[in-house]
Scaffold this motif. Structure first.
Motif, PDB file in Angstrom:
ATOM      1  N   ALA A 116       1.195  -0.991  -0.170  1.00 56.77           N
ATOM      2  CA  ALA A 116       0.013   0.209  -0.074  1.00 56.77           C
ATOM      3  C   ALA A 116       0.943   1.089   0.176  1.00 56.77           C
ATOM      4  O   ALA A 116       0.731   2.193  -0.548  1.00 56.77           O
ATOM      5  CB  ALA A 116      -1.063   0.231   1.394  1.00 56.77           C
ATOM      6  N   TYR A 117       1.682   1.022   0.606  1.00 51.73           N
ATOM      7  CA  TYR A 117       3.185   2.507   0.588  1.00 51.73           C
ATOM      8  C   TYR A 117       3.387   2.013  -0.950  1.00 51.73           C
ATOM      9  O   TYR A 117       3.940   3.553  -1.085  1.00 51.73           O
ATOM     10  CB  TYR A 117       3.967   2.277   2.346  1.00 51.73           C
ATOM     11  CG  TYR A 117       3.477   2.735   3.301  1.00 51.73           C
ATOM     12  CD1 TYR A 117       3.098   3.440   3.127  1.00 51.73           C
ATOM     13  CD2 TYR A 117       3.324   1.769   3.964  1.00 51.73           C
ATOM     14  CE1 TYR A 117       2.864   3.790   5.000  1.00 51.73           C
ATOM     15  CE2 TYR A 117       3.250   1.921   5.765  1.00 51.73           C
ATOM     16  CZ  TYR A 117       2.059   3.455   5.915  1.00 51.73           C
ATOM     17  OH  TYR A 117       2.241   3.704   7.049  1.00 51.73           O
ATOM     18  N   ALA A 118       3.924   1.356  -0.824  1.00 51.73           N
ATOM     19  CA  ALA A 118       5.395   1.197  -2.948  1.00 51.73           C
ATOM     20  C   ALA A 118       3.602   2.374  -3.659  1.00 51.73           C
ATOM     21  O   ALA A 118       3.867   2.345  -4.434  1.00 51.73           O
ATOM     22  CB  ALA A 118       5.127   0.063  -3.063  1.00 51.73           C
ATOM     23  N   LYS A 119       2.528   1.697  -3.397  1.00 52.39           N
ATOM     24  CA  LYS A 119       1.321   2.509  -4.652  1.00 52.39           C
ATOM     25  C   LYS A 119       1.173   4.018  -4.062  1.00 52.39           C
ATOM     26  O   LYS A 119       0.954   4.592  -5.605  1.00 52.39           O
ATOM     27  CB  LYS A 119      -0.041   2.049  -4.342  1.00 52.39           C
ATOM     28  CG  LYS A 119       0.134   0.094  -4.795  1.00 52.39           C
ATOM     29  CD  LYS A 119      -1.512  -0.322  -4.615  1.00 52.39           C
ATOM     30  CE  LYS A 119      -1.160  -1.861  -5.481  1.00 52.39           C
ATOM     31  NZ  LYS A 119      -2.939  -2.086  -5.147  1.00 52.39           N
ATOM     32  N   GLY A 120       2.274   4.543  -3.089  1.00 51.73           N
ATOM     33  CA  GLY A 120       2.165   5.722  -2.639  1.00 51.73           C
ATOM     34  C   GLY A 120       0.339   6.410  -2.209  1.00 51.73           C
ATOM     35  O   GLY A 120       0.327   7.925  -1.969  1.00 51.73           O
ATOM     36  N   LEU A 121      -0.193   5.971  -1.458  1.00 48.49           N
ATOM     37  CA  LEU A 121      -1.025   6.102  -1.078  1.00 48.49           C
ATOM     38  C   LEU A 121      -0.823   6.585   0.282  1.00 48.49           C
ATOM     39  O   LEU A 121       0.322   6.373   1.012  1.00 48.49           O
ATOM     40  CB  LEU A 121      -2.360   4.586  -0.450  1.00 48.49           C
ATOM     41  CG  LEU A 121      -2.676   3.723  -1.484  1.00 48.49           C
ATOM     42  CD1 LEU A 121      -3.369   2.885  -0.741  1.00 48.49           C
ATOM     43  CD2 LEU A 121      -3.672   4.720  -2.410  1.00 48.49           C
ATOM     44  N   PRO A 122      -2.047   7.335   0.867  1.00 53.96           N
ATOM     45  CA  PRO A 122      -1.288   8.389   1.848  1.00 53.96           C
ATOM     46  C   PRO A 122      -0.910   7.357   3.763  1.00 53.96           C
ATOM     47  O   PRO A 122      -1.953   7.041   3.217  1.00 53.96           O
ATOM     48  CB  PRO A 122      -1.804   9.645   2.189  1.00 53.96           C
ATOM     49  CG  PRO A 122      -2.286   9.834   0.395  1.00 53.96           C
ATOM     50  CD  PRO A 122      -2.844   8.563   0.205  1.00 53.96           C
ATOM     51  N   LYS A 123       0.016   8.036   4.378  1.00 52.95           N
ATOM     52  CA  LYS A 123       0.428   7.338   5.474  1.00 52.95           C
ATOM     53  C   LYS A 123      -1.112   6.860   6.913  1.00 52.95           C
ATOM     54  O   LYS A 123      -1.343   5.932   6.833  1.00 52.95           O
ATOM     55  CB  LYS A 123       0.871   7.868   6.673  1.00 52.95           C
ATOM     56  CG  LYS A 123       1.489   7.034   7.440  1.00 52.95           C
ATOM     57  CD  LYS A 123       2.544   7.653   8.743  1.00 52.95           C
ATOM     58  CE  LYS A 123       2.704   6.844   9.734  1.00 52.95           C
ATOM     59  NZ  LYS A 123       3.515   7.419  10.196  1.00 52.95           N
ATOM     60  N   ARG A 124      -1.840   8.168   6.451  1.00 56.19           N
ATOM     61  CA  ARG A 124      -2.896   8.210   7.260  1.00 56.19           C
ATOM     62  C   ARG A 124      -3.922   6.960   6.375  1.00 56.19           C
ATOM     63  O   ARG A 124      -5.239   6.219   7.047  1.00 56.19           O
ATOM     64  CB  ARG A 124      -4.309   9.926   6.770  1.00 56.19           C
ATOM     65  CG  ARG A 124      -5.292   9.928   7.694  1.00 56.19           C
ATOM     66  CD  ARG A 124      -5.661  10.689   7.777  1.00 56.19           C
ATOM     67  NE  ARG A 124      -6.974  11.109   8.049  1.00 56.19           N
ATOM     68  CZ  ARG A 124      -8.136  12.431   8.618  1.00 56.19           C
ATOM     69  NH1 ARG A 124      -7.212  13.050   8.134  1.00 56.19           N
ATOM     70  NH2 ARG A 124      -8.537  12.257   9.525  1.00 56.19           N
ATOM     71  N   THR A 125      -4.249   7.447   5.117  1.00 52.20           N
ATOM     72  CA  THR A 125      -5.403   6.506   4.370  1.00 52.20           C
ATOM     73  C   THR A 125      -4.572   4.886   4.857  1.00 52.20           C
ATOM     74  O   THR A 125      -5.766   3.889   4.897  1.00 52.20           O
ATOM     75  CB  THR A 125      -4.976   6.401   3.440  1.00 52.20           C
ATOM     76  OG1 THR A 125      -5.691   8.008   2.375  1.00 52.20           O
ATOM     77  CG2 THR A 125      -6.696   5.315   2.458  1.00 52.20           C
ATOM     78  N   VAL A 126      -3.271   4.785   4.961  1.00 55.28           N
ATOM     79  CA  VAL A 126      -3.101   3.390   5.162  1.00 55.28           C
ATOM     80  C   VAL A 126      -3.676   2.648   6.440  1.00 55.28           C
ATOM     81  O   VAL A 126      -3.694   1.391   6.870  1.00 55.28           O
ATOM     82  CB  VAL A 126      -1.498   3.191   4.706  1.00 55.28           C
ATOM     83  CG1 VAL A 126      -1.262   1.451   5.201  1.00 55.28           C
ATOM     84  CG2 VAL A 126      -1.315   2.993   3.370  1.00 55.28           C
ATOM     85  N   MET A 127      -3.004   3.500   7.493  1.00 55.77           N
ATOM     86  CA  MET A 127      -3.440   3.447   8.322  1.00 55.77           C
ATOM     87  C   MET A 127      -4.996   3.164   9.193  1.00 55.77           C
ATOM     88  O   MET A 127      -5.212   2.042   9.974  1.00 55.77           O
ATOM     89  CB  MET A 127      -2.733   4.625   9.943  1.00 55.77           C
ATOM     90  CG  MET A 127      -0.999   4.564   9.937  1.00 55.77           C
ATOM     91  SD  MET A 127      -0.911   3.362  11.060  1.00 55.77           S
ATOM     92  CE  MET A 127       0.651   3.039  10.697  1.00 55.77           C
ATOM     93  N   ILE A 128      -5.709   3.986   8.594  1.00 60.93           N
ATOM     94  CA  ILE A 128      -7.159   3.839   8.551  1.00 60.93           C
ATOM     95  C   ILE A 128      -7.063   2.651   8.112  1.00 60.93           C
ATOM     96  O   ILE A 128      -8.347   1.698   8.652  1.00 60.93           O
ATOM     97  CB  ILE A 128      -8.081   5.049   8.292  1.00 60.93           C
ATOM     98  CG1 ILE A 128      -7.601   6.294   9.232  1.00 60.93           C
ATOM     99  CG2 ILE A 128      -9.266   4.156   8.692  1.00 60.93           C
ATOM    100  CD1 ILE A 128      -7.877   7.578   9.162  1.00 60.93           C
ATOM    101  N   LYS A 129      -7.426   2.139   6.695  1.00 60.42           N
ATOM    102  CA  LYS A 129      -7.901   1.754   5.675  1.00 60.42           C
ATOM    103  C   LYS A 129      -7.881   0.171   5.624  1.00 60.42           C
ATOM    104  O   LYS A 129      -8.048  -0.765   5.417  1.00 60.42           O
ATOM    105  CB  LYS A 129      -7.942   1.939   4.422  1.00 60.42           C
ATOM    106  CG  LYS A 129      -9.079   2.665   4.115  1.00 60.42           C
ATOM    107  CD  LYS A 129      -9.399   2.918   3.099  1.00 60.42           C
ATOM    108  CE  LYS A 129     -10.178   4.257   2.814  1.00 60.42           C
ATOM    109  NZ  LYS A 129     -10.952   4.447   1.172  1.00 60.42           N
ATOM    110  N   HIS A 130      -6.508   0.100   6.263  1.00 59.74           N
ATOM    111  CA  HIS A 130      -5.425  -1.191   5.710  1.00 59.74           C
ATOM    112  C   HIS A 130      -5.104  -1.301   7.390  1.00 59.74           C
ATOM    113  O   HIS A 130      -5.545  -2.413   7.940  1.00 59.74           O
ATOM    114  CB  HIS A 130      -4.290  -1.207   4.931  1.00 59.74           C
ATOM    115  CG  HIS A 130      -4.755  -0.625   3.846  1.00 59.74           C
ATOM    116  ND1 HIS A 130      -4.944  -2.023   2.770  1.00 59.74           N
ATOM    117  CD2 HIS A 130      -4.935   0.169   2.916  1.00 59.74           C
ATOM    118  CE1 HIS A 130      -5.555  -1.848   1.678  1.00 59.74           C
ATOM    119  NE2 HIS A 130      -4.982  -0.169   2.025  1.00 59.74           N
ATOM    120  N   VAL A 131      -4.296  -0.696   8.075  1.00 62.94           N
ATOM    121  CA  VAL A 131      -3.750  -1.491   9.706  1.00 62.94           C
ATOM    122  C   VAL A 131      -5.143  -1.678  10.462  1.00 62.94           C
ATOM    123  O   VAL A 131      -5.265  -2.297  11.303  1.00 62.94           O
ATOM    124  CB  VAL A 131      -2.809  -0.280   9.890  1.00 62.94           C
ATOM    125  CG1 VAL A 131      -2.045  -0.598  11.143  1.00 62.94           C
ATOM    126  CG2 VAL A 131      -1.645   0.361   8.447  1.00 62.94           C
TER     127      VAL A 131
END
Length: 300
Positions: free
Chosen positions: A196-211
């Motif tokens: 998700a980070y490699a795709k360039g998603l913002p950290k906030r989006t990764v933390m909420i939607k994935h983590v």
């Protein structure tokens, strides 16, 4: 099913574990031995142990939990009148605990080993270590007696819920916070988070939607396992603040050896625990595809 039967047998054995004669709770101790024998026959206490158990189990299956020795009322009627109070008190406390603990657990994982993480975790551990009866008494002394902000006891108004809810939330938020932090730290190291980070998603989006979303699987299971205790009530907290809930009923029944009530409450807790455990297992399989794949692989 076998577990419920085993627990029901152990619960019924309570009548023989407690000291004293249950008939003495019904009549005056000065009553003659003949009269006591008659009452024991009416209540079925003179029958063989297994006969008493099968009669009690059969009546329980039909919704008849017996009659309270102390209140002279049907046990189910007593429980039905008190369950809403325990549900309201413990339900509000659980929701508020999750609202506080989940974001804090996520932030502690993000700021791992920083000042915020260390302070929050240590302070939550300190609150968890405080006995609920001492914390409740302290709140009564400060908020009710000294500052006169809330009533000391009662259950009629929303103000009556402030101190007992705070007592339960402060004592339970530490455990949920630490579980959330641990789960978030485990999920952060997963490959799909790195992707998700490699795709360039913002950290906030990764933390909420994935983590956070995947970290809530275990928390969801814990919430389901809390349902039996939501209904059974908080024994100490309800006692301190005078709530007429299931916890208070259970404690009073233990003190006066009202066996029928104690048996019914413990059996209700056991049945709900088994049911919620099964539901949580199914729910984990639905929420986490890895569990379904591992089960499918095991079947093959």
């Amino acid at each position: 099913m076998l577990l419920v039967i085993a627990v029901s047998f152990l619960v019924f054995c309570l009548m023989y574990m407690l000291p004293g004669d249950p008939v003495d709770m019904v009549v005056d101790r000065k009553v003659s031995a003949e009269r006591k024998a008659e009452i024991a026959h009416e209540l079925g206490y003179d029958q063989p142990f297994m006969t008493q158990y099968f009669n009690w189990a059969k009546n329980t299956l039909h919704g008849d939990f017996g009659t309270s020795i102390r209140y002279r009322s049907a046990v189910w009627d007593l429980m039905k009148a008190r369950i809403p109070y325990s549900l309201k008190l413990c339900g509000i406390s659980l929701i508020l605990e999750l609202v506080i603990a989940l974001p804090l657990g996520l932030l502690c994982a993000i700021k791992k080993d920083g000042f915020f993480d260390r302070f929050t975790v240590n302070f939550s551990l300190f609150l968890t270590a405080i006995p609920s009866f001492w914390l409740g008494a302290l709140m009564i002394l400060i908020l009710a007696v000294q500052l006169k902000l809330v009533p000391i006891s009662g259950y009629e108004h929303w103000q009556n819920y402030i101190m007992p809810v705070l007592t339960m939330v402060l004592g339970g938020v530490g455990g949920t916070l630490r579980i959330t932090k641990t789960e978030v730290l485990d999920v952060i190291n997963e490959k799909y988070v790195t992707t998700a980070y490699a795709k360039g998603l913002p950290k906030r989006t990764v933390m909420i939607k994935h983590v956070l979303r995947n970290s809530l699987i275990l928390v969801t299971t814990l919430v389901f396992m809390s349902i039996p205790w939501l209904i059974s009530g908080a024994v100490i907290t309800e006692r301190i603040f005078g709530f007429p809930g299931m916890g208070n009923l259970l404690l009073n029944s233990i003190i006066v050896q009202d066996i029928t009530v104690v048996q019914a409450v413990l059996l209700l807790i056991a049945i709900l625990t088994v049911i919620c455990n099964l539901i949580s297992d199914v729910l984990m399989g639905i929420l986490d595809p890895r569990i379904r794949l591992s089960l499918a692989g095991g079947d093959n």
